[in-house]
Write an enzyme that holds these catalytic residues in place. Sequence first.
Site, short mmCIF file in Angstrom:
data_model
loop_
_atom_site.label_atom_id
_atom_site.label_comp_id
_atom_site.label_asym_id
_atom_site.label_seq_id
_atom_site.Cartn_x
_atom_site.Cartn_y
_atom_site.Cartn_z
N ASP A 184 -20.14 12.57 -18.04
CA ASP A 184 -19.14 13.39 -18.72
C ASP A 184 -19.82 14.75 -18.84
O ASP A 184 -20.71 14.93 -19.68
CB ASP A 184 -18.83 12.83 -20.12
N HIS A 185 -19.44 15.68 -17.98
CA HIS A 185 -20.28 16.89 -17.87
C HIS A 185 -20.29 17.72 -19.17
O HIS A 185 -21.20 18.50 -19.39
CB HIS A 185 -19.87 17.75 -16.67
N HIS A 247 -13.88 14.21 -22.46
CA HIS A 247 -14.55 15.37 -23.05
C HIS A 247 -14.21 15.56 -24.54
O HIS A 247 -15.10 15.74 -25.37
CB HIS A 247 -14.17 16.65 -22.32
#
Length: 503
Positions: A184-185, A247
Amino acid sequence: MYSTLKSQPTIFIIFGGTGDLNSRKLAPALYNLFLEGWLPDDFSIIGTGRTPLTDDDFKGKILEGINSFSRSGKAADDKWAEFSKHLYYQVSDIKDAETYKEFGVRIDNHNAEWGTKANVIYYLAVSPNFFPIIAENISKSNLQDPEKTRIVIEKPFGHDLDSAVALNKLLSGIFDEKQIYRIDHYLGKQTVQNIMAFRFANAILEPIWNRNYIEHVQISVTEQLGVEERGDYYDGSGAMRDMIQNHLLQLLCLVAMESPVSFDADEIRNRKVDVLKAMRKFTPEDVRLSAVRGQYGSGWMKGKEVPGYREEPKVDPESNTETFAAIKFFVDNWRWQGVPFYVRTGKRLHQSASVITIQFKDVPHLVFPTEANESWQQNRLIISIQPEMSIRLQVQAKRPGLDMYLNAVDMVFDYKGTYTTEAPEAYETLLLDTMLGDQTLFMRGDQVETAWELIMPILNAWQGRKSLNFPNYSADSWGPEIAEALIARDGFHWFTLPIKSKK
Ligand code: BG6
């Protein structure tokens, strides 16, 4: 800066080696890690894809990506010459056992050359349909070594709860959880990591970080970009799956979690799962009252006419997919009982900004004369993730002058003003952590499933009930009016920051 923390000899095998993610994010991140001395002396990056390319063609593509997207700018000739010695390309058919045999040969050759058994990181930067077949073939071809192999799975992890459970089951039949890195950047962003530092390294916050002092929380991730070339993916996804399931819920967890007893990866992930588990489940009636969706129509952005969502390439002209969602969540535990968490995200909005605002309760008694309080504002803590990277505490202060007038002023910590070093990109952090075997910033299987569980009632309700008024917001707006109504019903409004957007 040169690091002291070196990882083991490492082979990266990047599926989707010719793709967008590799040229925009992965290759520039690996190059910057190389420049700053974080990569081991022995490493190799093998890009793989269907397109037949020579090593040199591949290097050309990677260089183009680095030159266009790296935060460190264009690659210097000498550095590039050194780095590119480590790059290779292998054409592949991911369904074919031969492909994996060839990976095996390359791995053996590197191991022989380096005189050691290298870590092998399989990075799946491909469409999720291919995750299972790649994982199975790695296993069938005996390329899976519990001590040396790691697999990195890009988002989306599943399309719904059932598919996420099925994918977890398949992966855990092959790999140990400690080998699986679900990206999950957002978790790699410096400002997101700073939420934990801010909360748990400062004693003054804990006493007020609860329902006694906090009135409500807003988490807002707005984007000016439309879906552009990603219509085929996005039309089957939408804002809930694309942004909220991962996010935004992760941001919420960081705000709401209890203090971990250590910085151990599982300890931190346990505390985050606790939050997801405590979140109030949606009944069909809650969905109607607490979840709103929107889809953008055409309009003008920065002086340019832009198409509506349904006119974007590869999007169904009658699409029911939401490009905006706003949800009111509750976390049912002692700390947060009764405190609403308003979360919103959308594309083609007026501003690109990711901001968390904590609004504190009002003072118990106003001692100033009415005219002093004309611009009265409750205290707010504003954590700005991007493009501005800052934390502001808004407090009331006396304006200079002989009269007693109050207004809100900002006490600001901002990265740019405080530090001279440039913040690394999220993918640099995440790739380094994968090499070092640190899973703190990656999603654990149960975390992903719990997040899906939470949003499934909303997805199901929306799927079963086509929105009759799409498109319901125009480009360059703040989203549909119903999103304003959602929060206005509780007596609040969405906050926006007077900050300049990057995009
Ligand atoms: C991705 C989504 O995960 O995050 C995109 O798929 C979105 O739709 C992007 O645009 C936003 O990331 P960032 O880092 O630009 O805020």
